[in-house]
Write an enzyme that holds these catalytic residues in place. Sequence first.
Site, PDB file in Angstrom:
ATOM      1  N   HIS A  58       0.839  -1.199   0.000  1.00  0.00           N
ATOM      2  CA  HIS A  58       0.000   0.000   0.000  1.00  0.00           C
ATOM      3  C   HIS A  58       0.871   1.245   0.000  1.00  0.00           C
ATOM      4  O   HIS A  58       2.021   1.220   0.439  1.00  0.00           O
ATOM      5  CB  HIS A  58      -0.912   0.023   1.232  1.00  0.00           C
ATOM      6  CG  HIS A  58      -0.152   0.059   2.516  1.00  0.00           C
ATOM      7  ND1 HIS A  58       0.274  -1.081   3.165  1.00  0.00           N
ATOM      8  CD2 HIS A  58       0.285   1.107   3.278  1.00  0.00           C
ATOM      9  CE1 HIS A  58       0.947  -0.756   4.250  1.00  0.00           C
ATOM     10  NE2 HIS A  58       0.963   0.572   4.353  1.00  0.00           N
ATOM     11  N   HIS A 144       5.943   7.119  -1.782  1.00  0.00           N
ATOM     12  CA  HIS A 144       6.844   6.010  -2.077  1.00  0.00           C
ATOM     13  C   HIS A 144       6.178   4.711  -1.654  1.00  0.00           C
ATOM     14  O   HIS A 144       5.265   4.719  -0.820  1.00  0.00           O
ATOM     15  CB  HIS A 144       8.176   6.192  -1.329  1.00  0.00           C
ATOM     16  CG  HIS A 144       8.010   6.187   0.162  1.00  0.00           C
ATOM     17  ND1 HIS A 144       7.622   7.320   0.868  1.00  0.00           N
ATOM     18  CD2 HIS A 144       8.142   5.196   1.088  1.00  0.00           C
ATOM     19  CE1 HIS A 144       7.541   7.023   2.148  1.00  0.00           C
ATOM     20  NE2 HIS A 144       7.844   5.737   2.311  1.00  0.00           N
TER      21      HIS A 144
END
Length: 202
Positions: A58, A144
């Site tokens: 995620h 990120h």
Amino acid sequence: MFFMMQSNPSKYQPVAEYLRTFIAIKIQPEKMLVQLFSRLQKEFFAENIRWADPAQLHLTLKFLGETSPLQTEQTKLILEMVAAQFVPFQFTLRDLGYFKNQGQPKVLYAGIDDSVILQKLAQETDYQLAGAGFEKETRDFHPHLTLGRIKSIRNKTHFYALINEFSNTEFQRVDVKEMILFQSILTPRGPVYKELKTVVFR
């Protein structure tokens, strides 16, 4: 259920359970990302790295931390309101990078391109959640995808060389149609993520 002892020991008051929560975009790994995971784990098998679970990948938009039952319900409503302002979009997973702490690599991640809408989504989510008592972020949002948390690296030359090998390499295009409120449940084997609320973009 937990109880709080009052001054009168014969009376107890129930204490609401707080949840450890965060808001994120779930990522389903495709072929190249799966191959990247396999390559990294093979190359760094002798290093002390806790790898992310590919089934739980995620991109975190905002970490909320300890969240009261009232805040949880408020957050669900706020996310529905924010989602109504956005349409589905895409971003690209590209390059490998790492974060340092005291000069040592600590987090290995895949970078993210095409993130203008993603930036706006994170900013709007952060802004609206201030109304539920969550502190606004003081640092810029740098999206990120965490691949592994590094305990220690013995062969740093090999580590840096492999990072450079994937310079300007595209791993996956990600279609974003929703965001999710997750509960993070800490276990000895690592965190487990439970979906509490999914909101779909208009």
